[in-house]
Design an enzyme around this catalytic site. Structure first.
Site, mmCIF file in Angstrom:
data_model
loop_
_atom_site.group_PDB
_atom_site.id
_atom_site.type_symbol
_atom_site.label_atom_id
_atom_site.label_comp_id
_atom_site.label_asym_id
_atom_site.label_seq_id
_atom_site.Cartn_x
_atom_site.Cartn_y
_atom_site.Cartn_z
ATOM 1 N N CYS A 137 16.518 0.861 72.131
ATOM 2 C CA CYS A 137 15.791 1.600 71.591
ATOM 3 C C CYS A 137 15.081 2.390 72.505
ATOM 4 O O CYS A 137 15.458 2.797 73.419
ATOM 5 C CB CYS A 137 15.079 0.730 70.341
ATOM 6 S SG CYS A 137 13.908 -0.443 70.936
ATOM 7 N N ARG A 192 12.715 -2.783 69.081
ATOM 8 C CA ARG A 192 13.261 -2.619 67.895
ATOM 9 C C ARG A 192 14.799 -3.216 67.915
ATOM 10 O O ARG A 192 15.362 -3.756 67.001
ATOM 11 C CB ARG A 192 13.496 -1.190 67.257
ATOM 12 C CG ARG A 192 12.122 -0.599 66.994
ATOM 13 C CD ARG A 192 12.246 1.009 66.701
ATOM 14 N NE ARG A 192 12.023 1.718 68.025
ATOM 15 C CZ ARG A 192 12.152 2.969 67.981
ATOM 16 N NH1 ARG A 192 12.260 3.743 66.886
ATOM 17 N NH2 ARG A 192 11.932 3.711 68.910
#
Length: 273
Positions: free
Chosen positions: A230, A235
């Site tokens: 990410c 994430r």
């Protein structure tokens, strides 16, 4: 006792009193003080990061991780269950970090504290300080960590599949976050990290089959190693878990993520709209 990679609240309730089970809360200090699973130990999630320039979000050093795991009282006989208050990214990264250090007795709590509460299980406010262990770990040579040179080489060879877990505007390059350029790694496919969730309150993962269908529909090639990233590999901690949960055996993570790739002057970039 062998516990699954993804564990639900009911399963956890049945083993939480076992002496080898360690529950780790990666939530904010304020959330932990308000309520947490009984016996849970709070760790500061940024301790998983090296914290040093130029890419502070890369995996922490062996010494840093040995200290982190020891402070939590983790031994090779422990089974860790981890959750957070951000829908799973930090918990997923913690699982990945343990895996990098060849510690595989770790489970991700599906739904986190919200799911625990919904089942009617008790919470508490009492903080817990574990008895430290003397665990020494190393992530040197782990195949679960893909660095810039690995990705550049294997993208050119066409033998890996890149999973970009950022928001669509980041992937397309219309939004640039802490980088000198926007876009995505050549050949990378976009599947946003929250797309692997059935819903967000509580943040429960889709079924393994549903996640697998999403991965395939996004154009990711499950016959090749899948490297997920990410902006800072937060994430993508969740997408690492989701891929494994979906039955993909060869999941890897690019810890430098776009923070590194998007700031390197010679890194190749694609844009799409």
């Amino acid at each position: 006792m062998q516990l699954p990679l993804v564990i639900d609240a009911v399963e956890l309730s049945k083993v939480i009193d076992q002496p080898h089970v360690i529950v780790i809360d990666l939530s904010s200090e304020a959330h932990y003080e308000t309520s947490h699973i009984p016996g849970a130990i709070r760790l500061e999630p940024t301790r998983m990061l090296c914290g040093q320039a130029p890419i502070p979000n890369k995996i922490a050093s062996d010494a840093q991780l040995s200290e982190l795991f020891s402070d939590a009282g983790i031994t090779e006989a422990s089974h860790v269950v981890v959750y957070d208050d951000q829908k799973g990214p930090w918990a997923g990264r913690f699982v990945w970090t343990m895996h990098c250090c060849n510690l595989f007795n770790v489970s991700f709590l599906n739904g986190h504290l919200d799911a625990w509460r919904l089942e009617g299980f008790p919470v508490e406010q009492t903080p817990h300080t574990p008895v430290p262990s003397s665990l020494t770990v190393s992530h040197q040579g782990t195949p679960l960590l893909a660095d810039y040179s690995f990705i550049e080489k294997h993208v050119a060879q066409g033998d890996i599949s890149i999973w970009d877990a950022r928001a669509l505007d980041e992937y397309q390059g219309t939004k640039v976050v802490n980088a000198s350029k926007g876009g995505h790694i050549p050949t990378a496919k976009w599947l946003e990290w929250t797309d692997v969730l059935a819903h967000e309150a509580p943040a429960l993962l889709l079924s393994p089959n549903a996640i697998k269908q999403q991965i395939v529909a996004a154009g990711l090639d499950t016959t090749k190693p899948i490297v997920t990233h990410c902006q800072t590999h937060r994430r993508s901690g969740l997408t690492y878990i989701a891929g494994l949960y979906a039955g993909i055996d060869d999941m890897r993570c690019y810890d430098g993520s776009w923070f590194e790739w998007g700031n390197l002057p010679n890194s190749a970039v694609e844009k799409s709209h």
